[in-house]
Design a protein around this motif. Structure first.
Motif: not given
Length: 117
Positions: A39-40, A49-50, A73-76, A91-92
Motif C-alpha cells: 500500500v502506497q 494505492k493498494v 471498495k465500499g465494504t472495505i 480513497d482506495l
C-alpha cells in the motif's frame, strides 16, 4: 520527515486490515485468492494505492479480480473506518502488482543466459 513515517505506518496498517477484510468480510468469489502486497499512501493520507496479486496469470481472472475489488471498495472502506483511528479514511485505488511477474521474467532471462554458456 516525521510525516514519512506516519504514511508508511498507516500504509502497513491498511495493508494488514484490507487482507483481513478480504478474507473474512467480502463474500465475492472474484476476490478469493487476492493478496494485498503493498500500500502506497499519498503524503496527506487522502489516497491509498493498494497493490494486489492473484495466483492466476489469465487476463480474464485479472479483470474479474479488479472488478470484484472495485465493487467491494465500499465494504472495505466501511470496515477500515471501524478498525482504524483516522479522521478520514483514504480513497482506495486498486492496482495489479507487476513486480512478481517482472521478477519471474528476469529470473527466466538469467537462466537462459546460464544455459547458453
Amino acid at each position: 520527515m516525521a510525516n514519512h513515517f506516519r504514511t508508511d505506518r498507516v500504509g502497513m496498517e491498511i495493508k494488514r486490515e484490507v487482507n483481513e477484510i478480504l478474507q473474512k468480510k467480502v463474500r465475492d468469489p472474484r476476490v478469493q485468492g487476492v493478496t494485498i502486497t503493498d500500500v502506497q499512501m499519498l503524503g496527506d493520507l487522502s489516497v491509498a494505492k493498494v497493490y494486489y496479486s492473484i495466483m492466476s496469470d489469465l487476463a480474464s481472472e485479472n479483470q474479474k479480480a479488479q472488478t470484484g475489488l472495485e465493487k467491494a471498495k465500499g465494504t472495505i472502506k466501511r470496515e477500515l473506518g471501524r478498525k482504524l483511528t483516522l479522521y478520514k479514511i483514504p480513497d482506495l485505488v486498486f492496482e495489479k502488482d507487476q513486480s512478481i511477474e517482472y521478477g519471474n521474467k528476469i529470473d527466466q532471462m538469467l537462466r537462459a543466459l546460464e544455459n547458453k554458456d
